[in-house]
Motif scaffolding. Structure first.
Motif, PDB file in Angstrom:
ATOM      1  N   GLN A   1       0.833  -1.198   0.000  1.00 21.32           N
ATOM      2  CA  GLN A   1       0.000   0.000   0.000  1.00 21.32           C
ATOM      3  C   GLN A   1       0.869   1.250   0.000  1.00 21.32           C
ATOM      4  O   GLN A   1       1.943   1.267   0.591  1.00 21.32           O
ATOM      5  N   VAL A   2       0.399   2.258  -0.671  1.00 22.60           N
ATOM      6  CA  VAL A   2       1.060   3.564  -0.703  1.00 22.60           C
ATOM      7  C   VAL A   2       0.027   4.612  -0.322  1.00 22.60           C
ATOM      8  O   VAL A   2      -1.082   4.612  -0.848  1.00 22.60           O
ATOM      9  N   GLN A   3       0.384   5.465   0.587  1.00 20.78           N
ATOM     10  CA  GLN A   3      -0.475   6.584   0.947  1.00 20.78           C
ATOM     11  C   GLN A   3       0.108   7.855   0.338  1.00 20.78           C
ATOM     12  O   GLN A   3       1.312   8.104   0.442  1.00 20.78           O
ATOM     13  N   LEU A   4      -0.754   8.649  -0.284  1.00 18.76           N
ATOM     14  CA  LEU A   4      -0.320   9.859  -0.969  1.00 18.76           C
ATOM     15  C   LEU A   4      -1.039  11.068  -0.391  1.00 18.76           C
ATOM     16  O   LEU A   4      -2.262  11.035  -0.214  1.00 18.76           O
ATOM     17  N   VAL A   5      -0.282  12.124  -0.124  1.00 17.10           N
ATOM     18  CA  VAL A   5      -0.859  13.348   0.419  1.00 17.10           C
ATOM     19  C   VAL A   5      -0.338  14.539  -0.375  1.00 17.10           C
ATOM     20  O   VAL A   5       0.869  14.809  -0.381  1.00 17.10           O
ATOM     21  N   GLU A   6      -1.271  15.244  -1.034  1.00 10.95           N
ATOM     22  CA  GLU A   6      -0.897  16.423  -1.810  1.00 10.95           C
ATOM     23  C   GLU A   6      -0.931  17.682  -0.952  1.00 10.95           C
ATOM     24  O   GLU A   6      -1.679  17.756   0.037  1.00 10.95           O
ATOM     25  N   SER A   7      -0.147  18.648  -1.361  1.00  9.23           N
ATOM     26  CA  SER A   7      -0.157  19.960  -0.720  1.00  9.23           C
ATOM     27  C   SER A   7       0.323  20.989  -1.728  1.00  9.23           C
ATOM     28  O   SER A   7       0.853  20.628  -2.789  1.00  9.23           O
ATOM     29  N   GLY A   8       0.123  22.263  -1.379  1.00  7.24           N
ATOM     30  CA  GLY A   8       0.652  23.332  -2.216  1.00  7.24           C
ATOM     31  C   GLY A   8      -0.365  24.057  -3.065  1.00  7.24           C
ATOM     32  O   GLY A   8      -0.025  25.025  -3.759  1.00  7.24           O
ATOM     33  N   GLY A   9      -1.612  23.594  -3.048  1.00  3.42           N
ATOM     34  CA  GLY A   9      -2.632  24.287  -3.820  1.00  3.42           C
ATOM     35  C   GLY A   9      -2.980  25.634  -3.212  1.00  3.42           C
ATOM     36  O   GLY A   9      -2.517  25.976  -2.120  1.00  3.42           O
ATOM     37  N   GLY A  10      -3.790  26.393  -3.928  1.00  2.00           N
ATOM     38  CA  GLY A  10      -4.205  27.683  -3.411  1.00  2.00           C
ATOM     39  C   GLY A  10      -4.786  28.553  -4.495  1.00  2.00           C
ATOM     40  O   GLY A  10      -5.113  28.075  -5.588  1.00  2.00           O
ATOM     41  N   LEU A  11      -4.928  29.831  -4.171  1.00  2.00           N
ATOM     42  CA  LEU A  11      -5.476  30.822  -5.092  1.00  2.00           C
ATOM     43  C   LEU A  11      -4.326  31.673  -5.627  1.00  2.00           C
ATOM     44  O   LEU A  11      -3.509  32.174  -4.849  1.00  2.00           O
ATOM     45  N   VAL A  12      -4.284  31.835  -6.936  1.00  2.00           N
ATOM     46  CA  VAL A  12      -3.225  32.604  -7.567  1.00  2.00           C
ATOM     47  C   VAL A  12      -3.802  33.359  -8.752  1.00  2.00           C
ATOM     48  O   VAL A  12      -4.795  32.915  -9.354  1.00  2.00           O
ATOM     49  N   GLN A  13      -3.220  34.487  -9.070  1.00  2.00           N
ATOM     50  CA  GLN A  13      -3.659  35.243 -10.235  1.00  2.00           C
ATOM     51  C   GLN A  13      -3.102  34.634 -11.510  1.00  2.00           C
ATOM     52  O   GLN A  13      -2.048  33.966 -11.491  1.00  2.00           O
ATOM     53  N   ALA A  14      -3.777  34.869 -12.597  1.00  2.00           N
ATOM     54  CA  ALA A  14      -3.302  34.400 -13.893  1.00  2.00           C
ATOM     55  C   ALA A  14      -1.883  34.913 -14.131  1.00  2.00           C
ATOM     56  O   ALA A  14      -1.563  36.066 -13.824  1.00  2.00           O
ATOM     57  N   GLY A  15      -1.042  34.021 -14.646  1.00  3.52           N
ATOM     58  CA  GLY A  15       0.367  34.344 -14.857  1.00  3.52           C
ATOM     59  C   GLY A  15       1.257  33.962 -13.698  1.00  3.52           C
ATOM     60  O   GLY A  15       2.485  33.982 -13.825  1.00  3.52           O
ATOM     61  N   GLY A  16       0.657  33.620 -12.576  1.00  2.51           N
ATOM     62  CA  GLY A  16       1.415  33.252 -11.392  1.00  2.51           C
ATOM     63  C   GLY A  16       1.870  31.808 -11.402  1.00  2.51           C
ATOM     64  O   GLY A  16       1.673  31.078 -12.379  1.00  2.51           O
ATOM     65  N   SER A  17       2.481  31.408 -10.291  1.00  2.00           N
ATOM     66  CA  SER A  17       3.051  30.069 -10.178  1.00  2.00           C
ATOM     67  C   SER A  17       2.643  29.414  -8.865  1.00  2.00           C
ATOM     68  O   SER A  17       2.385  30.093  -7.865  1.00  2.00           O
ATOM     69  N   LEU A  18       2.599  28.102  -8.890  1.00  2.00           N
ATOM     70  CA  LEU A  18       2.419  27.283  -7.697  1.00  2.00           C
ATOM     71  C   LEU A  18       3.252  26.034  -7.863  1.00  2.00           C
ATOM     72  O   LEU A  18       3.489  25.577  -8.989  1.00  2.00           O
ATOM     73  N   ARG A  19       3.665  25.465  -6.744  1.00  2.00           N
ATOM     74  CA  ARG A  19       4.314  24.162  -6.778  1.00  2.00           C
ATOM     75  C   ARG A  19       3.542  23.206  -5.894  1.00  2.00           C
ATOM     76  O   ARG A  19       3.413  23.428  -4.683  1.00  2.00           O
TER      77      ARG A  19
END
Length: 123
Positions: A1-19
């Motif tokens: 079994q593998v457990q996966l947990v995402e993070s790093g999402g959010g609100l950003v303006q067009a042209g911006g960046s997220l990881r």
């Protein structure tokens, strides 16, 4: 079994960046090809990017080529999705997924999924 947990999402303006990050626990992370998928409101889940077990091979859907980069650090049991030049149409819940074989673009081929992280891009 593998457990996966995402993070790093959010609100950003067009042209911006997220990881986005996806941390894995459980069995040997390097045994799994990893993918990122997304689901926009009212739409089917779609392939975004995938990376081989070693990290040497990557694939992207056409709409994100040149803007998104998938990578992995097997020592940290983590896969990343660097998203640059974001557009409102990138707004979706983003999921990471793992497959104990060669990766594909078909979400039905993946055995393990995270809970998702919301990415919202404002105009």
């Amino acid at each position: 079994q593998v457990q996966l947990v995402e993070s790093g999402g959010g609100l950003v303006q067009a042209g911006g960046s997220l990881r986005l990050s996806c941390a894995a626990s459980g069995r040997t992370f390097s045994s799994y090809a990893m993918g990122w998928f997304r689901r926009a409101p009212g739409q089917e889940r779609e392939f975004v990017a995938r990376i081989s077990r070693s990290g040497s091979t990557t694939y992207y859907t056409d709409s994100v080529k040149g803007r998104f980069t998938i990578s992995r650090d097997n020592a940290k049991n983590t896969v990343y999705l660097q998203m640059n030049s974001l557009k409102p149409e990138d707004t979706a819940v983003y999921y990471c997924a793992g497959r104990g074989m060669i990766g594909t673009a078909n979400p039905l081929d993946y055995h393990y999924w995270g809970q998702g992280t919301q990415v919202t891009v404002s105009p």
